[in-house]
Scaffold this motif. Structure first.
Motif, PDB file in Angstrom:
ATOM      1  N   GLU A 173       1.132  -1.406  -0.123  1.00 12.86           N
ATOM      2  CA  GLU A 173      -0.093   0.296  -0.029  1.00 12.86           C
ATOM      3  C   GLU A 173       1.200   1.217   0.196  1.00 12.86           C
ATOM      4  N   GLY A 174       0.967   1.986  -0.395  1.00 12.89           N
ATOM      5  CA  GLY A 174       1.118   3.449   0.081  1.00 12.89           C
ATOM      6  C   GLY A 174      -0.004   4.431  -1.663  1.00 12.89           C
ATOM      7  N   PRO A 175       1.034   5.644  -1.009  1.00 11.01           N
ATOM      8  CA  PRO A 175       0.462   6.275  -2.548  1.00 11.01           C
ATOM      9  C   PRO A 175       0.615   6.064  -4.635  1.00 11.01           C
ATOM     10  N   GLU A 195      11.476  10.502  -1.557  1.00 12.14           N
ATOM     11  CA  GLU A 195      11.531   9.480  -1.139  1.00 12.14           C
ATOM     12  C   GLU A 195       9.919   8.706  -0.736  1.00 12.14           C
ATOM     13  N   VAL A 196       9.526   7.886  -0.941  1.00 10.52           N
ATOM     14  CA  VAL A 196       8.013   7.343  -0.976  1.00 10.52           C
ATOM     15  C   VAL A 196       8.177   6.116   0.178  1.00 10.52           C
ATOM     16  N   LYS A 197       7.269   6.633   1.155  1.00 12.05           N
ATOM     17  CA  LYS A 197       7.095   5.521   2.210  1.00 12.05           C
ATOM     18  C   LYS A 197       5.382   4.321   1.736  1.00 12.05           C
ATOM     19  N   LEU A 198       5.986   3.491   1.645  1.00 10.21           N
ATOM     20  CA  LEU A 198       5.186   2.656   1.697  1.00 10.21           C
ATOM     21  C   LEU A 198       4.536   1.261   2.522  1.00 10.21           C
ATOM     22  N   LYS A 199       3.910   0.638   2.250  1.00  5.48           N
ATOM     23  CA  LYS A 199       3.527  -0.415   3.458  1.00  5.48           C
ATOM     24  C   LYS A 199       2.872  -1.562   3.336  1.00  5.48           C
ATOM     25  N   MET A 200       3.782  -2.656   3.545  1.00  2.23           N
ATOM     26  CA  MET A 200       3.054  -4.229   3.242  1.00  2.23           C
ATOM     27  C   MET A 200       2.381  -4.540   4.208  1.00  2.23           C
ATOM     28  N   THR A 201       1.776  -5.208   3.936  1.00  2.00           N
ATOM     29  CA  THR A 201       0.615  -6.033   4.641  1.00  2.00           C
ATOM     30  C   THR A 201       0.400  -7.305   4.468  1.00  2.00           C
ATOM     31  N   ILE A 202       1.317  -8.352   5.041  1.00  2.00           N
ATOM     32  CA  ILE A 202       1.348  -9.817   4.451  1.00  2.00           C
ATOM     33  C   ILE A 202       0.631 -10.434   5.736  1.00  2.00           C
ATOM     34  N   TYR A 203      -0.340 -11.081   4.954  1.00  2.00           N
ATOM     35  CA  TYR A 203      -1.535 -12.191   5.773  1.00  2.00           C
ATOM     36  C   TYR A 203      -1.210 -14.254   5.883  1.00  2.00           C
ATOM     37  N   ASN A 204      -1.313 -14.424   6.955  1.00  2.00           N
ATOM     38  CA  ASN A 204      -0.937 -16.055   6.493  1.00  2.00           C
ATOM     39  C   ASN A 204      -2.292 -16.578   6.737  1.00  2.00           C
ATOM     40  N   SER A 205      -2.596 -16.795   5.661  1.00  2.00           N
ATOM     41  CA  SER A 205      -3.650 -17.440   5.919  1.00  2.00           C
ATOM     42  C   SER A 205      -3.255 -19.308   5.697  1.00  2.00           C
ATOM     43  N   SER A 206      -2.570 -19.140   5.770  1.00  2.00           N
ATOM     44  CA  SER A 206      -2.650 -21.418   6.943  1.00  2.00           C
ATOM     45  C   SER A 206      -2.923 -21.653   8.365  1.00  2.00           C
ATOM     46  N   GLY A 207      -2.918 -22.136   8.215  1.00  2.00           N
ATOM     47  CA  GLY A 207      -3.433 -22.790  10.004  1.00  2.00           C
ATOM     48  C   GLY A 207      -1.992 -22.742  10.837  1.00  2.00           C
ATOM     49  N   ALA A 208      -0.536 -22.568   9.955  1.00  2.00           N
ATOM     50  CA  ALA A 208       0.423 -22.990  10.594  1.00  2.00           C
ATOM     51  C   ALA A 208       1.400 -21.285  10.785  1.00  2.00           C
ATOM     52  N   THR A 209       1.510 -21.508  11.801  1.00  2.00           N
ATOM     53  CA  THR A 209       3.373 -20.397  11.510  1.00  2.00           C
ATOM     54  C   THR A 209       3.990 -20.214  10.784  1.00  2.00           C
ATOM     55  N   THR A 210       4.222 -19.329  10.116  1.00  2.00           N
ATOM     56  CA  THR A 210       4.645 -18.888   8.995  1.00  2.00           C
ATOM     57  C   THR A 210       5.968 -17.841   9.786  1.00  2.00           C
ATOM     58  N   PHE A 211       7.372 -18.355   8.961  1.00  2.00           N
ATOM     59  CA  PHE A 211       8.056 -17.257   9.104  1.00  2.00           C
ATOM     60  C   PHE A 211       8.057 -16.353   7.817  1.00  2.00           C
ATOM     61  N   PRO A 225       3.185  -6.779  -9.418  1.00  2.00           N
ATOM     62  CA  PRO A 225       4.121  -4.792 -10.023  1.00  2.00           C
ATOM     63  C   PRO A 225       2.722  -4.080  -8.893  1.00  2.00           C
ATOM     64  N   TYR A 226       3.677  -3.091  -8.326  1.00  2.00           N
ATOM     65  CA  TYR A 226       2.873  -2.378  -7.953  1.00  2.00           C
ATOM     66  C   TYR A 226       3.706  -0.711  -8.615  1.00  2.00           C
ATOM     67  N   TYR A 227       2.038  -0.259  -9.260  1.00  2.00           N
ATOM     68  CA  TYR A 227       3.424   0.996  -9.636  1.00  2.00           C
ATOM     69  C   TYR A 227       2.797   1.895  -9.093  1.00  2.00           C
ATOM     70  N   ILE A 228       3.681   2.964  -9.226  1.00  2.00           N
ATOM     71  CA  ILE A 228       3.520   4.102  -8.128  1.00  2.00           C
ATOM     72  C   ILE A 228       4.546   5.653  -9.898  1.00  2.00           C
TER      73      ILE A 228
END
Lengths: 143, 1295
Positions: free
Chosen positions: B1126-1128, B1140-1156, B1286-1289
């Motif tokens: 996410e970002g502008p 300088e552009v700040k962005l945010k990445m949200t990671i979601y674990n959809s599995s049933g186990a702990t993920t690194f 791709p994330y276009y800015i």
């Protein structure tokens, strides 16, 4: 002209009888073929006449009736081929040649895996081939 | 072994036929005297005219005397000494044949003769007795010919009676030339012959005085030695009976009351004997000797010697031109040729064969030179016979006879009879030498134009073939058939039948059907013409199944057969009727003991299939078998247990195949079973008191069956069904027959009977041919003998349920959901209880609730807006279990019991539905306590809609997915209206991306049409942190999307209602995939309807819905993680320094186990294009999208294209320059708990304005195995790498 050809099984059961006349003489030809088996048996059981031709498949003229000449041929599986012809002047070589080709056609017919041994030959291909051989018999003897 | 030729049959025949002829001239009074004895004068003398031991010394040409032992005189009245009339002769022949035919009549009715019998009887000469008669008659037909001399009388016996007035004058009158035979008159033979005078005196007329006086007178007139007196009728008024009547063999037509020679006493007989002996030895033989000597001298003088031969040749040569009539009577008795012939014949008759032969040979050349062919042939014939009797030069003998035969034959009709005679001699000679085959050919040659003699000859020829060693049976048969044909031509039907019947023995057991048919058919016809219809029918039966014959022949045979049967005037009952052919192996018996069937198809289903279906329903069938057996054995005796059980009043069905082998249609009527029923008596033991005849004797079957039929018609112990049908050419039909026993006892199915064309009744006994054991049903005990399989114990009537499912269509489209009703009826008065039911395919057939009966479908499924979650997950566990009807269910009386069923055609194809209903008897005690009703239905499911779903994560939001539904109409004619799409699963919310109108401009899906539509799928769960517990989902929450435009009146169907949810459950189980238990799966249900009513009769027009279930569609991609950058989107910057552009990445674990997860960024610009490409591939091929498959639609729609704000085309040109760098940490590690998300800050430094693709990062993830979820499903990796997408800015130069 060849009037009738027949294949008779080793138990003297008819496997194939085809007449090549227009007239309704199937019964007569059946009788002639049936009777000729007696002569075949006689030829086979009295080898003294055969002498050098002991293993000959061609049995020659079986018997002349008033109007027909009957020739026989015996394969090594005791299947008999009978040829009834109205030609009075038939060359032996022609008949031999005929039987050789007829035998080949028969072998091909019974080699069909769907053919039941000792049952009537129903193959249409065989019938066609036989009629071709019969037709060419007249021609070769004429030429 | 040398046999005296004279003792052979030919020798004896020659002795009889070629012997001196005595011409008898008698006065009428003599005849009158003799007639008192029932005899003519000639007949009186005849028995004494042959001598076995006459012992007369004979001296012919040579001086050496020899003695004759056997001798015979042939006596003929002068009037008979002439060539017999041909017509009379033929008539006689016919008489002989007809007479023989009559004699054989008794044999005609007996069975056909065997070859061995024929061989024995023909060897012993038994059947040929009349042949000999016939042959003799043929030979006699050419007697007294002028071309041969042995028939010429050698002596003349003049007889006068003592009563005659002036006997001397009478004698002179008798030898009056006018009355004499033409042979003597026309000069063919010497009229000067030996005369002997005899005076006959009848002792009844008085004493001898006058006679002796007359004799003296005679002696003085004619010479003493030539006159004799014969006294007859010495027995005065007393009729004598001769023990061995010597006349009997000569006069066969005498009536038995008449005693031949009744007045002739022993003295008379001895006097006659003496007379004949004297005549032979003292007069005839010496006379012949004398004649031979005289003739021999003449012949020697004119022909013997060299000079004479030369002269003869010369003379012949000159004569050649004159001769033109070969048969003309140019040779008178005085000509030297005739004399040589007479000399030869005389010598032959006196058995001086050498002399005879030399003369015959002498004359033979003469005749040949003269071209007198008939005479030449006659001489050749005699040469042959002489050779034979001399027993030398067999070849020569044969040659001569053949020569004679041919010569006669060449003469045409005039020589035909002679040829026949010659042929007969020849045949006899060949037979004597055991050359039967050659004899047969001669017989064949003897056949002339005339059919009757030809017939007899052919028949004799056939016997010759039989006697040939080894027998030539086929020729035997053939000649018999030929003979039969000839007999038929001359109306000798009986003979024709006889010969044909003999021919059968040759053909028996062979496959020469054409010949066989011909023979049997003609025998049948002929018997019919003799009005012996029974036998005729018997033979006609043999030709009925003539499948090898032409159609016309078949019609002909059948028509004749039916005509004959009609003539008999009764319906014929035949044990072995071949028409139609019964295929015994097709015999199928269906009976109902505790298994009952609703339809024939249910009965024909394999027993094991039912067994496995009913396993859980039937009490203690397999589990506690011992108990059950004990129970059974208590109830019924062992004997009963071993036989099949059927219930009184319930039909036992028998199916059997009838095949018509002919090319013409035949009709059979009244096809029914033949059964026997022994009624059970009060003691409970079945004895045969009702049908007294036991079934022991199979021979007596015909009688038995008629008897049984009577029983059935009388007191109706059982009811038989009758079937009429018509079999087309070559058709095979299976006839269903039933027998319904009405009383308790033992029922035995014996066979089947039918009526052919309304006139012939055929029977077929099952047992007699029943070798293979192939009763299909009820073969519970394999050790049963075949007979027992057709035997039933009939028990008293118990209730039986009749059931059907209404309205079950034959064809449905896949997905069709329909309401059905199971209807059960119990026609007996007793109730049934404890009903249970089991269905083989619960995916297709679901058992409803009682309330469903009253509700309206599909309205009952519509979601009520206020009630919310009303339907419970009612009986989802029931599907594999036995359904128990409510305990209060009792079925009784006329009221049908109804129960709703739901049908859903789950998958396309042919489906067999098996339903078994178990019930117990109510208030009735019986051997059978429970029964099962088995229903079987076939269903053809046609493909309807093909639905597939593709789910891809939305790049915009986490927990949001784009669902693409591809629907193709697979039918060729139908249109479907898509009604709603519902999602079932973990609280999903589904919505359309477009309004329904834009997707379905036609509101329906036409045949063959396909379309795609897109939905937004949103998870209703909150994005939770790792410690949040997941709300448990007890009831599937559905979210529905209407696909029909608003306001069309239809409301949304509630997929949580009973049948839908049940079927969905089944589908879930069926479509089970690896993600079971995975929470990231979603089920879709597409509900549609068929638009127009189908006119195809196979379809049912009941109200329906079509539901398609797509289960376990996974929302997850290959990786357990998903992320969002996410970002502008667009920034303005003056680019005095870098931006300088700040962005945010949200990671979601959809599995049933702990993920690194480790996130890595890299700045290499060259990688950008490539990585983007990889990314695109990954997003286009989501690994675990269950329920998706290629539906061959245009596949260029990309999720990315929906991302707003993207400007394609521009950035690619800019990639050559170094555009930006990641300015944050190049690597970040995070640990993600199940179902949780984490945010990572990102920073990018951009140096110049432009649009940039920020996809050059990777995410490495590792699943932690420590979380107790060790059972990673296969296909699921434990670690992996995800490329950034791709994330276009876009950065713009600010002003």
């Amino acid at each position: 002209m060849i009037v009738c050809v027949a294949v008779v099984g080793h138990q003297n059961n008819p496997l194939y009888i085809q007449s090549f006349t227009e007239a309704d003489d199937a019964l007569k030809l059946h009788h002639i073929v049936h009777c000729s088996l007696d002569v075949v048996d006689e030829r086979v059981n009295n080898p003294k006449k055969s002498g050098p031709t002991l293993n000959e498949t061609f049995l020659g003229l079986l018997y002349p009736t008033e109007n027909y000449k009957v020739y026989g041929y015996l394969t090594n599986t005791k299947v008999k081929f009978i040829l009834v012809t109205t030609d009075l002047d038939v060359r032996d070589a022609d008949v031999r040649n005929f039987f050789r080709r007829f035998h080949a056609a028969y072998v091909d017919a019974v080699s069909n895996p769907f053919h039941v041994p000792d049952k009537k030959i129903t193959s249409r291909t065989f019938a066609e081939r036989v009629s071709n051989i019969v037709k060419s018999f007249g021609l070769s003897s004429a030429g | 072994m040398t046999v005296d030729p004279a003792n052979t049959s030919l020798g004896r025949m020659l002795l009889e036929e070629i012997s001196p002829v005595v011409m008898v001239l008698s006065t009428p009074l003599v005849e009158e005297d003799c007639l008192k004895n029932g005899l003519s004068f000639l007949q009186m003398l005849n028995p004494f005219s042959s001598f076995n031991n006459i012992d007369v010394p004979v001296r012919t040409a040579s001086d050496q005397p020899y003695r004759l032992q056997k001798f015979k005189l042939r006596l003929y009245y002068a009037s008979d000494v002439k060539q017999p009339n041909l017509e009379v002769g033929k008539k006689k022949l016919k008489e002989i044949v007809t007479e023989a035919g009559e004699k054989d009549l008794s044999e005609l009715c007996s069975d056909a003769p065997q070859i061995s019998n024929a061989l024995v009887s023909s060897e012993s000469g038994n059947p040929s007795s009349w042949f000999q008669c016939f042959n003799k008659q043929l030979v006699h037909m050419v007697s007294f010919s002028d071309h041969e001399a042995f028939d010429h009388p050698v002596a003349c016996l003049l007889v006068a009676s003592s009563k005659d007035e002036q006997p001397i004058n009478r004698f002179v009158d008798l030898f009056n030339t006018n009355k004499l035979p033409s042979l003597l008159n026309d000069g063919a033979m010497d009229p000067k012959i030996l005369k002997h005078y005899l005076l006959v005196h009848d002792n009844q007329d008085g004493p001898l005085d006058r006679a002796t006086k007359l004799l003296a007178e005679m002696r003085s007139t004619f010479g003493s030695s030539d006159c004799q007196l014969l006294c007859i009728n010495s027995s005065q008024n007393v009729q004598l009976k001769h023990q061995e009547n010597p006349w009997a063999p000569y006069k066969s037509d005498a009536s038995p009351s008449q005693h031949l020679g009744c007045f002739l006493n022993v003295d008379d007989i001895s006097e006659i004997k003496d007379l004949m002996q004297d005549l032979s030895s003292k007069h005839i033989i010496p006379y012949m000797e004398q004649k031979i000597r005289v003739l021999n001298q003449q012949v020697s003088a004119t022909r013997k010697g060299f000079r004479n031969q030369i002269k003869n040749l010369w003379w012949r040569k000159g004569k050649e031109d004159v001769v033109d009539s070969p048969t003309g009577s140019m040779y008178t008795f005085s000509s030297i040729e005739s004399q040589i012939r007479v000399l030869g014949d005389c010598a032959f008759m006196l058995r001086d064969y050498e002399l005879a032969l030399s003369n015959y040979r002498l004359i033979s050349t003469d005749y040949k030179l003269d071209k007198a062919w008939k005479r030449y042939a006659g001489v050749q014939e005699m040469i042959g016979l002489t050779y034979f009797l001399l027993d030398q030069s067999r070849k020569e003998a044969e040659y001569c006879l053949e020569n004679a035969f041919n010569t006669y034959s060449k003469l045409g009709s005039s020589g035909q009879q002679n040829a026949t005679r010659c042929g007969l001699w020849w045949i006899e000679m060949l037979k004597t030498r055991d050359q039967y085959k050659e004899a047969a050919t001669v017989y064949f040659r003897v056949c002339g134009e005339d059919p009757l003699p030809s017939a007899v000859m052919l028949e004799q020829a056939s016997y010759c073939y039989l006697l040939t060693k080894p027998s030539m049976l086929r020729k035997y048969g053939f000649h018999l058939v030929l003979a039969g044909d000839h007999y038929k031509k001359c109306d000798q039907i009986k003979h024709a039948i006889r010969t044909y019947r003999s021919a059968i023995s040759v053909l028996k057991g062979t496959t020469w059907n054409h010949i066989k048919d011909h023979v049997h058919f003609h025998i049948g016809q002929w018997y019919a013409s003799l009005e012996m219809y029974d036998v005729a029918v018997k033979h006609m039966l043999e030709v009925l199944a003539c499948s090898h014959q032409s159609k016309t022949t078949q019609e002909f045979f059948l028509r004749d057969f039916l005509q004959i049967v009609q003539k008999t005037g009764k319906t014929f009952e035949v044990m072995k009727l071949q028409l139609p052919v019964i295929n015994i192996s097709s015999l199928k018996i269906i009976f109902e003991d505790n298994r009952t069937y609703a339809s024939p198809s249910a009965a024909s289903t394999r027993e094991s299939l039912w067994r496995s279906l009913e396993e859980e329903m039937i009490p203690s069938f397999s589990t506690a078998r011992t108990n059950w057996l004990e129970l059974q054995s208590k109830l019924i005796p062992k004997k009963y247990r071993e036989s099949n059980v059927c219930v009184a009043g319930e039909a036992v069905k028998v199916g059997i195949e009838f095949k018509n082998p002919l090319q013409i249609a035949i009709s059979i009527s009244g096809v029914s079973l033949i059964c026997q029923l022994w009624q059970k008596t009060d003691e409970g033991t079945p004895d045969g008191n009702k049908s007294s005849e036991e079934n022991d004797n199979d021979d007596n079957c015909e009688k038995l069956t008629t008897n049984i039929r009577d029983i059935s018609s009388d007191d109706s112990l059982f009811i038989l069904s009758e079937v009429d049908c018509s079999l087309g050419a070559g058709e095979t039909i299976t006839v269903q027959l039933t027998v319904t026993p009405r009383v308790e006892g033992t029922l035995q199915i014996v066979g089947v009977r039918w009526k052919l064309s309304g006139s012939v009744v055929g029977f077929h006994n099952f047992q007699s041919i029943y070798v293979k054991k192939n009763v299909v049903k009820g073969s519970r005990k394999a050790k049963l003998s075949p007979n027992d399989n057709l035997k039933f114990m009939v028990i008293k009537s118990i209730p039986r349920l009749h059931g059907s499912i209404q309205p079950l269509p034959e064809k449905v489209y896949a997905g069709t959901l329909q309401q059905l009703v199971l209807e059960l009826r119990n026609q007996s008065e007793y109730p049934v209880k404890n009903l249970k039911m089991k269905v083989s395919h619960s995916r297709f057939l679901n058992i409803g609730n009682r309330e469903n009966l009253t509700t309206q479908f599909p309205a009952c499924l519509e979601k009520e807006r206020d009630s919310g979650q009303s339907g419970a997950l009612a009986n989802s566990d029931m599907s594999h279990d036995v359904f128990l009807f409510p305990e209060d269910t009792l079925i009784q009386g006329k009221m049908p019991f109804l129960w709703p069923l739901w049908l859903r055609a789950a998958v396309p194809g042919y489906i067999s539905l098996y339903i078994s209903i178990y019930y117990e008897m109510g208030d009735i005690s019986s051997v059978i306590r429970y029964r099962t009703l088995r229903l079987h239905y076939n269903l053809q499911v046609l493909p309807s809609l093909d639905v597939s779903f593709q789910i891809s994560p939305s790049p915009l939001r986490l927990q949001q997915f784009l669902v693409r539904m591809d629907v193709v109409n697979r039918t060729s004619t139908e249109s479907f209206q898509l009604h709603q799409l519902s999602s079932v699963g973990n609280q999903w919310e589904i919505s359309l991306l477009q309004p329904p109108d834009s997707i379905f401009p036609l509101h329906s899906l036409k045949a063959g049409q396909g379309l795609s539509c897109f939905f937004m799928l949103k998870s209703c769960r909150k994005l939770s942190n790792s410690e949040d517990t997941i709300s448990s989902i007890s009831t599937p929450l559905a979210s529905d999307v209407r696909l029909v435009p608003q306001g069309s009146g239809d409301s949304v169907y509630d997929i949580t209602r009973s049948p839908l949810v049940d079927f969905h459950h089944c589908e879930r189980l069926q479509q089970e995939s690896s993600q079971q238990g995975d929470l990231n799966v979603i089920d879709f249900i597409l509900i549609s309807r068929m638009l127009k009513i189908n006119a195809d009769p196979g379809f049912c027009n009941a109200p329906h819905l079509i539901s398609h279930h797509s289960c376990h569609c996974s929302v997850a991609s290959a990786a357990p993680i998903s992320w969002l950058v996410e970002g502008p989107g667009t920034l303005h910057h003056n680019f005095s320094s870098f931006c300088e552009v700040k962005l945010k990445m949200t990671i979601y674990n959809s599995s049933g186990a702990t993920t690194f997860v480790r996130m890595k960024t890299f700045d290499s610009a060259g990688n950008v294009g490539r990585l983007t490409g990889v990314n695109a591939i990954q997003s286009a091929t989501p690994g675990n999208q269950a329920g998706w498959h290629d539906v061959s639609l245009v596949n260029d729609i990309k999720v990315a294209s929906n991302v707003p704000g993207t400007q394609l085309g521009k950035p690619l040109s800019l990639e050559s320059v170094c555009p930006f760098i990641w300015s944050g940490p190049s690597s970040t590690n995070v640990q993600l708990e199940p179902k949780s998300s984490v945010e990572i800050p990102l920073q990018v430094c951009v140096f110049s304005p432009g649009t940039y693709d920020l996809s050059n990062y990777v995410l490495n993830w590792n699943l932690s195995p420590s979380n107790g979820r060790g059972n990673h499903e296969e296909g699921r990796q434990a670690s992996g790498t995800c490329q950034g997408y791709p994330y276009y800015i876009t950065l713009l130069q600010s002003a």
